[in-house]
Design an enzyme around this catalytic site. Structure first.
Site, mmCIF file in Angstrom:
data_model
loop_
_atom_site.group_PDB
_atom_site.id
_atom_site.type_symbol
_atom_site.label_atom_id
_atom_site.label_comp_id
_atom_site.label_asym_id
_atom_site.label_seq_id
_atom_site.Cartn_x
_atom_site.Cartn_y
_atom_site.Cartn_z
ATOM 1 N N GLU A 93 23.703 68.903 38.195
ATOM 2 C CA GLU A 93 25.063 69.250 38.685
ATOM 3 C C GLU A 93 25.266 68.704 40.134
ATOM 4 O O GLU A 93 26.666 67.725 40.988
ATOM 5 C CB GLU A 93 26.025 70.701 38.279
ATOM 6 C CG GLU A 93 25.415 70.571 37.157
ATOM 7 C CD GLU A 93 26.239 72.150 36.678
ATOM 8 O OE1 GLU A 93 25.597 73.112 37.135
ATOM 9 O OE2 GLU A 93 25.931 72.342 34.670
ATOM 10 N N GLY A 99 25.341 73.446 28.801
ATOM 11 C CA GLY A 99 27.261 73.908 28.675
ATOM 12 C C GLY A 99 27.674 73.365 27.576
ATOM 13 O O GLY A 99 28.865 73.570 27.548
ATOM 14 N N HIS A 134 19.365 70.585 40.315
ATOM 15 C CA HIS A 134 20.538 70.502 39.363
ATOM 16 C C HIS A 134 21.007 69.793 39.125
ATOM 17 O O HIS A 134 21.081 68.621 39.754
ATOM 18 C CB HIS A 134 20.573 71.473 39.204
ATOM 19 C CG HIS A 134 21.246 72.065 37.485
ATOM 20 N ND1 HIS A 134 22.611 71.472 37.564
ATOM 21 C CD2 HIS A 134 21.126 72.662 36.429
ATOM 22 C CE1 HIS A 134 22.975 72.170 36.228
ATOM 23 N NE2 HIS A 134 21.483 73.061 35.777
ATOM 24 N N ASN A 186 20.078 80.998 35.749
ATOM 25 C CA ASN A 186 21.129 80.227 36.854
ATOM 26 C C ASN A 186 22.459 80.226 36.855
ATOM 27 O O ASN A 186 23.403 80.212 35.788
ATOM 28 C CB ASN A 186 21.063 78.117 36.452
ATOM 29 C CG ASN A 186 21.689 77.415 37.345
ATOM 30 O OD1 ASN A 186 22.406 78.096 38.418
ATOM 31 N ND2 ASN A 186 21.619 76.200 37.037
ATOM 32 N N SER A 201 22.142 74.623 26.829
ATOM 33 C CA SER A 201 21.766 75.366 25.963
ATOM 34 C C SER A 201 21.157 76.719 25.736
ATOM 35 O O SER A 201 21.396 76.667 24.163
ATOM 36 C CB SER A 201 23.000 74.775 24.693
ATOM 37 O OG SER A 201 24.128 74.411 25.625
ATOM 38 N N LYS A 230 25.120 79.804 38.697
ATOM 39 C CA LYS A 230 25.669 78.299 38.439
ATOM 40 C C LYS A 230 27.261 79.482 39.736
ATOM 41 O O LYS A 230 26.773 80.107 40.431
ATOM 42 C CB LYS A 230 26.599 77.873 37.929
ATOM 43 C CG LYS A 230 25.202 77.486 36.769
ATOM 44 C CD LYS A 230 25.831 76.199 35.846
ATOM 45 C CE LYS A 230 24.394 76.084 35.043
ATOM 46 N NZ LYS A 230 25.205 74.919 33.917
ATOM 47 N N GLU A 237 15.523 68.918 32.181
ATOM 48 C CA GLU A 237 17.897 69.613 31.337
ATOM 49 C C GLU A 237 18.112 68.627 31.078
ATOM 50 O O GLU A 237 18.275 67.414 31.565
ATOM 51 C CB GLU A 237 17.707 69.898 31.838
ATOM 52 C CG GLU A 237 17.279 71.768 32.504
ATOM 53 C CD GLU A 237 18.438 72.607 33.424
ATOM 54 O OE1 GLU A 237 18.526 73.820 32.837
ATOM 55 O OE2 GLU A 237 19.177 71.993 34.550
#
Ligand code: PGA
Length: 253
Positions: free
Chosen positions: A99, A175, A97, A9, A215, A11, A169
């Site tokens: 985000e 992250g 996702h 991904n 991660s 991003k 996730e």
């Protein structure tokens, strides 16, 4: 065996030139994927056509979108539809996702619509779920994630469900360098599979690939992917470094 998937991904990272270089460095390794192994690259929209053509000669390597809109077409300036993705030959799309949920207010109901449109366009959605830190601290993560599945997936038939990939996730691990322990990942993946089994039966639940994200690194991929209900990973930061992602692909079981 269930599909085992290493999904990158990217991003909102990398220029076109950097992306092209990264793909070519990874492909230069010439990793021949087994039948049940997949390498998927979720790249920014402007790079999809390039990624698709770079990857098209390598078996089980695919480009993926990172998102699509929840309407079929129309006056939605700046959005991209599943049908547009299909028209350029895209076979995967990340949906929901954290985000997108957090910064763009995507709800479980919106995501159900996006999933419908992807399946209608023969695109395999990688449906993301996962709890924020405060839910994990309260210990109610199982119920939280179960609700995400119910509201976005449970209207599908068993046959449709088998065309969806799930990615767990935990938001507190994305992250942050803080990975869930192998056991935390396994416990949640087993829970998700049990939730799917209760609704669709064990045989269907056993067919669904459930990726872990948060991660994942070259150094920890093998042990996480080795857990019985973990079928690969959705990888952000470490997917931007060719040597690291190569190692992550090699860690699929
Ligand atoms: P990360 O991101 O690997 O950088 O934690 C994972 C993701 O958000 O998909």
């Amino acid at each position: 065996m269930r599909k085992q998937i290493a999904a990158a991904n990217w991003k909102m990272n990398l220029t076109y030139q950097q992306g092209e270089q990264l793909l070519s460095d990874i492909l230069a390794e010439g990793i021949a994927l087994a039948n049940h192994h997949y390498a998927v690259f979720a790249v920014p929209f402007p790079y999809l056509v390039l990624a698709n053509s770079e990857l098209s000669d390598s078996r089980n390597y695919f480009a993926s979108a990172q998102n699509c809109y929840q309407k079929k077409s129309g006056a939605f300036t700046g959005e991209v539809s599943a049908e547009m993705l299909q028209s350029i030959g895209i076979k995967f799309c990340v949906i929901g996702h954290s985000e997108r949920r957090e910064y763009f207010g995507e709800t479980n109901k919106d995501l159900a619509e996006k999933l419908n449109l992807c399946l209608g366009c023969q695109i395999t959605p990688i449906f993301c779920c996962g709890e924020p830190l405060q839910i994990r601290e309260k210990g109610t993560q199982n119920d939280y994630v179960e609700q995400q599945l119910k509201e976005s997936l449970f209207h599908f038939s068993a046959d449709q469900l088998t065309k969806i990939v799930v990615a767990y996730e935990p938001i507190w691990a994305i992250g942050t360098g803080k990975t869930a322990t192998n056991q935390q990942a396994q416990d949640m993946h087993a829970h998700l599979r049990a939730v799917l089994a209760k609704k669709y039966g064990q045989a269907i639940a056993d067919e669904i690939s459930i990726l872990y994200g948060g991660s994942v690194k070259a150094a920890n991929a093998k042990e996480i992917f080795g857990m019985p209900d973990v079928d690969g990973g959705l990888v952000g930061g470490a997917s931007l470094i060719a040597a690291d992602f190569v190692q992550i692909i090699r860690s699929l079981k």
